[in-house]
Write a protein that holds these residues in place. Structure first.
Motif, short mmCIF file in Angstrom:
data_model
loop_
_atom_site.label_atom_id
_atom_site.label_comp_id
_atom_site.label_asym_id
_atom_site.label_seq_id
_atom_site.Cartn_x
_atom_site.Cartn_y
_atom_site.Cartn_z
N THR A 1 0.86 -1.19 0.00
CA THR A 1 0.00 0.00 0.00
C THR A 1 0.89 1.23 0.00
OG1 THR A 1 -1.75 -1.14 1.24
CG2 THR A 1 -1.80 1.28 1.21
N TRP A 2 0.90 1.95 -1.11
CA TRP A 2 1.74 3.14 -1.22
C TRP A 2 1.06 4.31 -0.50
CZ3 TRP A 2 6.38 3.04 -4.06
CH2 TRP A 2 7.07 4.27 -4.14
N PRO A 3 1.81 5.07 0.30
CA PRO A 3 1.20 6.20 1.02
C PRO A 3 0.72 7.27 0.05
CG PRO A 3 3.58 6.24 1.25
CD PRO A 3 3.25 4.93 0.60
N ARG A 4 -0.40 7.90 0.39
CA ARG A 4 -0.99 8.94 -0.45
C ARG A 4 -1.27 10.19 0.38
NH1 ARG A 4 -1.83 4.55 -3.55
NH2 ARG A 4 -2.28 4.90 -5.77
N ASP A 5 -1.30 11.32 -0.34
CA ASP A 5 -1.56 12.59 0.34
C ASP A 5 -3.06 12.79 0.55
OD1 ASP A 5 -2.76 13.68 -1.96
OD2 ASP A 5 -0.91 14.58 -2.67
N PRO A 6 -3.48 13.86 1.23
CA PRO A 6 -4.91 14.06 1.50
C PRO A 6 -5.78 14.16 0.26
CG PRO A 6 -3.61 15.38 3.01
CD PRO A 6 -2.64 14.80 2.01
N GLY B 1 -5.27 12.17 -2.30
CA GLY B 1 -5.26 10.84 -2.89
C GLY B 1 -4.12 10.56 -3.83
N ALA B 2 -3.23 11.51 -4.05
CA ALA B 2 -2.09 11.30 -4.94
C ALA B 2 -0.97 10.57 -4.18
CB ALA B 2 -1.57 12.63 -5.47
N PRO B 3 -0.26 9.66 -4.86
CA PRO B 3 0.83 8.95 -4.18
C PRO B 3 1.96 9.89 -3.80
CG PRO B 3 0.80 8.43 -6.53
CD PRO B 3 -0.45 9.21 -6.25
N LEU B 4 2.55 9.66 -2.62
CA LEU B 4 3.68 10.46 -2.19
C LEU B 4 4.91 10.15 -3.05
CD1 LEU B 4 3.49 10.42 1.72
CD2 LEU B 4 2.23 11.81 0.07
N TYR B 5 5.75 11.14 -3.21
CA TYR B 5 6.96 10.99 -4.02
C TYR B 5 7.96 10.09 -3.28
CZ TYR B 5 10.65 12.40 -7.28
OH TYR B 5 11.63 12.42 -8.24
N PRO B 6 8.64 9.19 -3.99
CA PRO B 6 9.65 8.34 -3.34
C PRO B 6 10.73 9.18 -2.66
CG PRO B 6 9.16 7.55 -5.55
CD PRO B 6 8.47 8.88 -5.42
#
Length: 298
Positions: free
Chosen positions: A129-134, A136-141
């Motif tokens: 599960t890739w973390p996402r911002d508020p 809903g976009a995935p956080l940058y590596p």
């Protein structure tokens, strides 16, 4: 680290601003925000400013800027002159970025959106599960935070394009204090705890746009002496990033008022692509400014 004292904006009269982007026609949602700013400025004996947020030079145009002004004039909203245009202040945003660079709080990021999307998709296909911002976009590596100077310099010299991102973890360590803001809007009120880490390493500068929304809006509010930021609830969580940047750059803290959104038939906030809610369309249909007030619930 010793907690820094909170700076707050101090003015003889409250200062409000309406800050649209001229990349489409104003709709009912913009009307609500503009009217609330105007009404709150009037009721408090405050000032109302207009800021044209046109950092996206490919989508914004003078024709659409004039349409914005025409719509506001038709609504009966008066604002101070001169109008501030972000496209006239790129050196100011660059100076703020350079300050953050000098503090070693930003880094060049080279992954494209498609590369990030591919990495996230591969990770989640494996069950992660890739973390996402508020939003809903995935956080940058995170790995580019720690590139060595030589590798970073080589990439800067050879990469076709890059962005500058804020190292959120390092920035929060520098600030030390727990961040919050004062909220008077239609959602939670009072002192709101800021959580900038939820956004990951946000972009502050792009190769295809000289500055980002987060950096430009923070610098502009301070430069214009804005004491009260009145905007939609869709930007409620973004305030966490703005409070972090204000604290890092030593800028005043406005009071925030995030208002309800005008939603379309699908339950989503209105888009500039929905012409049936455009103020110019409604005006052509015979609607009056009083009708618009009623339609947005004022």
């Amino acid at each position: 680290m010793t907690e820094r004292p909170r700076q707050t904006a101090s003015h003889a009269a409250p200062v409000f601003r309406f800050a649209p982007s001229p990349n489409g026609r104003l709709h009912l949602g913009h009307a609500l925000s503009a009217l609330l700013n105007a009404d709150m400025a009037s009721s408090t004996g405050g000032r109302l400013l207009l800021r044209i947020e046109d950092i996206d030079l490919t989508r914004c145009s003078q024709e659409l800027e004039q349409a914005v002004i025409d719509d506001l004039t038709w609504l009966g909203i008066a604002f101070e002159q001169p109008v501030r245009r972000q496209s006239e202040h790129f050196p100011l945003y660059r100076a703020a970025l350079d300050r953050l660079k000098a503090m070693d709080l930003v880094y060049p990021a080279f992954l494209t959106r498609s590369e990030v999307k591919a990495r996230v998709s591969a990770f989640e296909r494996e069950g992660g599960t890739w973390p996402r911002d508020p939003d809903g976009a995935p956080l940058y590596p995170k790995e580019e935070r720690s590139l060595g100077e030589d590798e970073r310099a080589e990439k800067l010299a050879t990469a076709e394009r890059h962005a500058w991102r804020l190292d959120i973890a390092r920035a929060q360590r520098v600030v030390g204090a727990k961040l919050s803001w004062q909220e008077t809007g239609d959602g939670p009120q009072g002192e709101i705890k800021a959580d900038p880490a939820a956004w990951g390493d946000v972009v502050l500068w792009r190769s295809d746009a000289p500055s980002s929304y987060h950096l430009a809006v923070t610098v502009d509010d301070a430069a214009q002496g804005v004491s009260h930021v009145v905007r939609g609830l869709d930007l409620f969580h973004a305030t966490s990033v703005h409070r972090l940047l204000q604290t890092l750059l030593g800028l005043p803290e406005p009071v925030y008022h995030h208002h309800r959104l005008i939603l379309g038939p699908d339950g989503r906030k209105l888009s500039k692509s929905l012409d049936d809610t455009a103020l110019s369309t409604l005006r052509a249909e015979g609607k009056t400014p009083s009708d618009i007030r009623a339609m947005v619930g004022i």
